[in-house]
Design an enzyme around this catalytic site. Sequence first.
Site, PDB file in Angstrom:
ATOM      1  N   GLN A 122      12.485   1.764 -62.667  1.00 15.77           N
ATOM      2  CA  GLN A 122      13.656   0.883 -62.778  1.00 15.77           C
ATOM      3  C   GLN A 122      14.814   1.465 -61.941  1.00 15.77           C
ATOM      4  OE1 GLN A 122      11.951   1.659 -66.123  1.00 15.77           O
ATOM      5  NE2 GLN A 122      10.674   0.099 -65.236  1.00 15.77           N
ATOM      6  N   ASP A 152      13.104  -1.753 -57.994  1.00 18.41           N
ATOM      7  CA  ASP A 152      12.412  -2.248 -56.802  1.00 18.41           C
ATOM      8  C   ASP A 152      13.070  -1.815 -55.496  1.00 18.41           C
ATOM      9  OD1 ASP A 152      10.634  -3.533 -58.493  1.00 18.41           O
ATOM     10  OD2 ASP A 152      11.800  -5.393 -58.500  1.00 18.41           O
ATOM     11  N   GLY A 201       6.699  -1.361 -61.268  1.00 18.29           N
ATOM     12  CA  GLY A 201       5.687  -1.717 -60.281  1.00 18.29           C
ATOM     13  C   GLY A 201       6.060  -1.004 -58.995  1.00 18.29           C
ATOM     14  N   HIS A 202       5.369   0.081 -58.706  1.00 17.59           N
ATOM     15  CA  HIS A 202       5.710   0.911 -57.546  1.00 17.59           C
ATOM     16  C   HIS A 202       4.631   0.743 -56.476  1.00 17.59           C
ATOM     17  CE1 HIS A 202       8.378   3.746 -60.181  1.00 17.59           C
ATOM     18  NE2 HIS A 202       8.738   2.475 -60.241  1.00 17.59           N
ATOM     19  N   LYS A 240      11.096   2.911 -54.443  1.00 19.07           N
ATOM     20  CA  LYS A 240      10.900   4.277 -54.944  1.00 19.07           C
ATOM     21  C   LYS A 240       9.467   4.751 -54.716  1.00 19.07           C
ATOM     22  CE  LYS A 240      12.157   2.813 -58.998  1.00 19.07           C
ATOM     23  NZ  LYS A 240      12.596   1.443 -58.705  1.00 19.07           N
TER      24      LYS A 240
HETATM   25  P1  GDP Z   1       9.811   0.275 -56.408  1.00 17.76           P
HETATM   26  O1  GDP Z   1       9.616  -0.413 -57.715  1.00 17.76           O
HETATM   27  O2  GDP Z   1      11.166   0.862 -56.283  1.00 17.76           O
HETATM   28  O3  GDP Z   1       8.734   1.269 -56.110  1.00 17.76           O
HETATM   29  O4  GDP Z   1       9.703  -0.861 -55.291  1.00 17.76           O
HETATM   30  P2  GDP Z   1       8.605  -2.040 -55.228  1.00 17.76           P
HETATM   31  O5  GDP Z   1       7.300  -1.470 -54.825  1.00 17.76           O
HETATM   32  O6  GDP Z   1       8.660  -2.855 -56.455  1.00 17.76           O
HETATM   33  O7  GDP Z   1       9.233  -2.954 -54.102  1.00 17.76           O
HETATM   34  C1  GDP Z   1       9.487  -2.492 -52.814  1.00 17.76           C
HETATM   35  C2  GDP Z   1       8.714  -3.376 -51.818  1.00 17.76           C
HETATM   36  O8  GDP Z   1       9.187  -3.114 -50.529  1.00 17.76           O
HETATM   37  C3  GDP Z   1       7.228  -3.075 -51.766  1.00 17.76           C
HETATM   38  O9  GDP Z   1       6.533  -4.253 -51.493  1.00 17.76           O
HETATM   39  C4  GDP Z   1       7.099  -2.090 -50.621  1.00 17.76           C
HETATM   40  O10 GDP Z   1       5.809  -2.092 -50.029  1.00 17.76           O
HETATM   41  C5  GDP Z   1       8.128  -2.638 -49.684  1.00 17.76           C
HETATM   42  N1  GDP Z   1       8.798  -1.658 -48.798  1.00 17.76           N
HETATM   43  C6  GDP Z   1       9.230  -0.407 -49.087  1.00 17.76           C
HETATM   44  N2  GDP Z   1       9.906   0.107 -48.040  1.00 17.76           N
HETATM   45  C7  GDP Z   1       9.900  -0.855 -47.078  1.00 17.76           C
HETATM   46  C8  GDP Z   1      10.482  -0.942 -45.780  1.00 17.76           C
HETATM   47  O11 GDP Z   1      11.163  -0.051 -45.297  1.00 17.76           O
HETATM   48  N3  GDP Z   1      10.286  -2.104 -45.088  1.00 17.76           N
HETATM   49  C9  GDP Z   1       9.565  -3.135 -45.601  1.00 17.76           C
HETATM   50  N4  GDP Z   1       9.435  -4.222 -44.846  1.00 17.76           N
HETATM   51  N5  GDP Z   1       8.997  -3.094 -46.807  1.00 17.76           N
HETATM   52  C10 GDP Z   1       9.187  -1.971 -47.546  1.00 17.76           C
HETATM   53  P1  IMO Z   2      10.550  -0.732 -60.966  1.00 19.55           P
HETATM   54  O1  IMO Z   2      10.202   0.631 -61.518  1.00 19.55           O
HETATM   55  C1  IMO Z   2      12.847  -4.415 -61.340  1.00 19.55           C
HETATM   56  C2  IMO Z   2      13.957  -5.613 -65.417  1.00 19.55           C
HETATM   57  C3  IMO Z   2      13.349  -6.914 -65.920  1.00 19.55           C
HETATM   58  C4  IMO Z   2      14.453  -7.378 -66.859  1.00 19.55           C
HETATM   59  C5  IMO Z   2      14.931  -6.057 -67.480  1.00 19.55           C
HETATM   60  C6  IMO Z   2      14.309  -5.749 -68.833  1.00 19.55           C
HETATM   61  O2  IMO Z   2       9.413  -1.413 -60.293  1.00 19.55           O
HETATM   62  O3  IMO Z   2      11.794  -0.661 -60.150  1.00 19.55           O
HETATM   63  P2  IMO Z   2      11.911  -4.835 -69.557  1.00 19.55           P
HETATM   64  O4  IMO Z   2      10.548  -5.411 -69.343  1.00 19.55           O
HETATM   65  O5  IMO Z   2      12.089  -3.490 -68.969  1.00 19.55           O
HETATM   66  O6  IMO Z   2      12.338  -4.884 -70.987  1.00 19.55           O
HETATM   67  O7  IMO Z   2      12.893  -5.840 -68.752  1.00 19.55           O
HETATM   68  O8  IMO Z   2      14.588  -5.047 -66.552  1.00 19.55           O
HETATM   69  N1  IMO Z   2      12.975  -4.629 -64.923  1.00 19.55           N
HETATM   70  C7  IMO Z   2      12.758  -4.364 -63.622  1.00 19.55           C
HETATM   71  N2  IMO Z   2      13.267  -4.936 -62.508  1.00 19.55           N
HETATM   72  N3  IMO Z   2      12.011  -3.360 -61.240  1.00 19.55           N
HETATM   73  C8  IMO Z   2      11.532  -2.752 -62.344  1.00 19.55           C
HETATM   74  O9  IMO Z   2      10.807  -1.603 -62.289  1.00 19.55           O
HETATM   75  C9  IMO Z   2      11.856  -3.283 -63.609  1.00 19.55           C
HETATM   76  N4  IMO Z   2      11.531  -2.952 -64.863  1.00 19.55           N
HETATM   77  C10 IMO Z   2      12.232  -3.775 -65.664  1.00 19.55           C
HETATM   78  O10 IMO Z   2      13.144  -7.819 -64.865  1.00 19.55           O
HETATM   79  O11 IMO Z   2      15.523  -7.904 -66.126  1.00 19.55           O
HETATM   80 MG    MG Z   3       9.037  -2.261 -58.478  1.00 20.01          MG
END
Ligand code: GDP
Ligand code: IMO
Ligand code: MG
Length: 423
Positions: free
Chosen positions: A218, A13, A40-41, A16
């Site tokens: 991840q 999270d 979840g991207h 990415k």
């Molecule tokens: P990922 O799994 O690495 O792709 O990240 P996620 O999408 O799970 O979580 C990142 C969250 O931060 C999302 O809700 C994005 O929309 C948000 N986000 C990303 N970059 C920024 C930023 O620079 N500022 C803010 N406020 N939100 C951001």
């Molecule tokens: P992105 O790509 C954050 C965490 C779960 C748990 C552990 C194992 O959005 O960054 P799993 O379901 O993979 O067997 O769970 O890994 N986890 C993540 N945490 N972002 C993710 O993906 C994750 N994918 C798995 O919360 O701790």
């Molecule tokens: Mg994510």
Amino acid sequence: MNTIAVIGLLWGDEGKGKIVDLLGEGADIIIRYQGGTNAGHTVYHNGSPLVLHLIPSGIFNKKVICVIGNGCVIDLDSLDKEIKLLEKEGIEVRGRLFISKRAHVTFPFHIFEDKKSEKEKGPKNLGTTSRGIGPTYVDKSARIGVQIVDFLYPDELESKLRVKFDSKRGMAEQYSVASIIDGSLPIAESLKEYFIDAVHYINVKINEGKKVLFEGAQGTLLDIDLGTYPYVTSSNPTVGGICTGTGVPASKIKNVIGVTKAYATRVGKGPFPTEFEEKFQEQFRTDASEFGATTGRPRKCGWFDAFAIKYACMVNGIQSIAVTKLDCLSGIRKIKICVGYRVRNEKQLESFPVHQQLLSEAVPVYEEFDGWSEDIRGVRSEKDLPAAALDYLKALECILNVRVVLVSTGPGREDTIVREELW
Ligand code: GDP
Ligand code: IMO
Ligand code: MG
């Protein structure tokens, strides 16, 4: 430079999705190399967030081809829904998405097993995303998995699934081979045109000079081999996962960019040394919207952990990083960076702890920096950042010995300071 890898530096999270979408503007092909729908991207499209779980985050860019590599595990039902969701948004997917025939399949019984195992572990569970990820990779390692290619030979699919069923306790009570086939084969049939030999495809394209971006899911500390085991996922988000998860040799991976927030977060179980104290954390989580993109669970939040990130940079060979969510630190009077861990009042640890007990006892050693009060959300130029924010970035560079090449100040593609052209 015709290949770039984007890798999360902590527990996922990191943002990415946004960075891949942005760098995708210069790419020809974007390929996911591990994980499944646990990812979840989030990408902003026409001003609204859209969360991708399996399809690479470059799909919004019409000229980009997206590939789901062999190291991924594919829940066909979810994939089908994701494709339909994108099509509803007016994004053409057919002809622009390919799926490796070697990738393994997540079936409903994997999700069932994931949930069951978490329930049986009780308070000692891992906090998985319940997407069947672990059980799918278990079957892959036990050599009883079903690959995408198996759907092209439906006559053999039944006997493959039979072997799997015979080896699993209690499964026959919940599922039958026939119901699994009935549920998955029609979807596989409808997606047939997406299935390719992605190893061959990607290597040919790289050799032709096409620009390829590898999208990590991840993060480094969730890596099954190099992360905070057992509180990890079941794949390799680190750079080595690219070779095994796409068939592209290490010599072709030119530029590896690490992604981290300007602070740290973790969702699921496992030690988190720099976690904020409770009251501050609650307010911060709400202000920074730190809730899981896949499960909606609250993310634990804490200070930037440079000690952990140094380890992540080491194992991925990272010299350039993207720092996201800098805007979320606005208004904090003093900002801390963790530069080391101390355990039981002894001298600072030399290396990132291997045992989780040690990590849970780690007391962070902090350096403190002045914060800034200005709202910097959406800032696109370095000259518009307050001096304290620039000092903070400089400190990160010095402590980590890397270059901060991108700074993200908001969720949108444009809310970015690009300090170096990366392609
Ligand atoms: P990922 O799994 O690495 O792709 O990240 P996620 O999408 O799970 O979580 C990142 C969250 O931060 C999302 O809700 C994005 O929309 C948000 N986000 C990303 N970059 C920024 C930023 O620079 N500022 C803010 N406020 N939100 C951001
Ligand atoms: P992105 O790509 C954050 C965490 C779960 C748990 C552990 C194992 O959005 O960054 P799993 O379901 O993979 O067997 O769970 O890994 N986890 C993540 N945490 N972002 C993710 O993906 C994750 N994918 C798995 O919360 O701790
Ligand atoms: Mg994510």
